[in-house]
Motif scaffolding. Structure first.
Motif, short mmCIF file in Angstrom:
data_model
loop_
_atom_site.label_atom_id
_atom_site.label_comp_id
_atom_site.label_asym_id
_atom_site.label_seq_id
_atom_site.Cartn_x
_atom_site.Cartn_y
_atom_site.Cartn_z
N PHE A 42 0.81 -1.22 0.00
CA PHE A 42 0.00 0.00 0.00
C PHE A 42 0.84 1.27 0.00
CE2 PHE A 42 -2.79 -3.21 1.93
CZ PHE A 42 -3.85 -3.14 1.05
N GLY A 43 2.09 1.18 -0.42
CA GLY A 43 2.98 2.34 -0.46
C GLY A 43 2.42 3.50 -1.28
N PRO A 44 1.94 3.24 -2.50
CA PRO A 44 1.39 4.35 -3.29
C PRO A 44 0.19 5.03 -2.63
CG PRO A 44 1.87 2.50 -4.72
CD PRO A 44 2.05 2.02 -3.30
N GLY A 62 -5.20 19.68 -8.69
CA GLY A 62 -5.13 18.23 -8.75
C GLY A 62 -6.17 17.61 -7.85
N ASP A 63 -6.16 16.27 -7.81
CA ASP A 63 -7.11 15.56 -6.96
C ASP A 63 -6.48 14.26 -6.49
OD1 ASP A 63 -7.20 13.88 -9.18
OD2 ASP A 63 -9.18 14.55 -9.81
N GLY A 64 -7.20 13.54 -5.67
CA GLY A 64 -6.69 12.29 -5.10
C GLY A 64 -6.37 11.24 -6.15
N TRP A 80 1.53 5.57 -8.20
CA TRP A 80 1.40 4.21 -8.70
C TRP A 80 2.30 3.99 -9.91
CZ3 TRP A 80 -1.23 0.34 -6.36
CH2 TRP A 80 -1.33 -0.86 -7.07
N CYS A 81 2.33 4.97 -10.82
CA CYS A 81 3.10 4.82 -12.07
C CYS A 81 4.58 5.15 -11.90
CB CYS A 81 2.49 5.71 -13.14
SG CYS A 81 0.84 5.21 -13.60
N ALA A 96 7.34 11.27 -8.51
CA ALA A 96 6.39 12.01 -7.68
C ALA A 96 7.06 12.50 -6.40
CB ALA A 96 5.19 11.13 -7.35
N LEU A 97 7.86 11.65 -5.74
CA LEU A 97 8.56 12.06 -4.53
C LEU A 97 9.55 13.17 -4.81
CD1 LEU A 97 9.16 8.55 -2.92
CD2 LEU A 97 7.72 10.38 -1.99
N THR A 98 10.23 13.10 -5.95
CA THR A 98 11.18 14.15 -6.33
C THR A 98 10.44 15.46 -6.60
OG1 THR A 98 12.67 12.50 -7.27
CG2 THR A 98 13.00 14.78 -7.96
N GLN A 99 9.32 15.39 -7.31
CA GLN A 99 8.53 16.58 -7.60
C GLN A 99 8.04 17.23 -6.30
OE1 GLN A 99 4.66 15.98 -9.40
NE2 GLN A 99 4.90 17.82 -10.65
#
Length: 150
Positions: free
Chosen positions: A97-99, A117-119, A127-128, A133-136
């Motif tokens: 469940f990390g993502p 944005g949204d959930g 997920w992709c 995402a973490l870097t952004q």
């Protein structure tokens, strides 16, 4: 000498106020008005796949996503350490469940800095391509700190 006057103050729901206040004759009454302005929604400062511009963070996020997640939470919340968030992400990631957890962190960043944005988009980003995402998110947090908006 004149007596102080009693003035009744109506209490509004959700606000706490003294039921009465003293007004001294001959003294100036000062009313402080605070205005809250909402910044218009904006896009992310850096694109999702612009993560290679910060290759160091991208490598950490790819090899140790739990550590980058913890560092992001630490910077976002101005907390002392990232160990607790790092461990929590690691345990949740082992369960698959990390993502889901990381998308919640992304939603917090979006809400704090009023980013569009949204959930669903948050979950899809993690997920992709969770390292991107973490870097952004890290780059957005740093940009807001540098602008004095954290």
């Amino acid at each position: 000498m004149a007596q102080p006057q009693m003035v009744a103050v109506q209490q509004q729901p959700g606000f706490s106020a003294q039921p009465q206040m003293m007004v001294q004759p001959g003294q100036a009454n000062v009313i402080v008005v605070t205005q809250v302005t909402q910044r218009p929604p904006k896009d992310w400062t850096h694109g999702l796949f612009d993560c290679f511009s910060d290759i160091g963070t991208c490598c950490v996020a790819a090899c140790f996503p739990c550590m980058q997640y913890g560092k992001n939470k630490q910077a976002l919340n101005k907390s002392d350490g990232c160990c607790g968030d790092c461990c929590m992400y690691c345990v949740v990631m082992c369960c698959g469940f990390g993502p889901c957890l990381a998308s919640g962190g992304r939603a917090t960043v979006r809400a704090k800095y009023n980013i569009t944005g949204d959930g669903c988009s948050d979950l899809c980003a993690h997920w992709c391509c969770s390292p991107c995402a973490l870097t952004q998110e890290k780059r957005e947090i740093e940009a807001m700190i540098a602008a004095g908006l954290n």
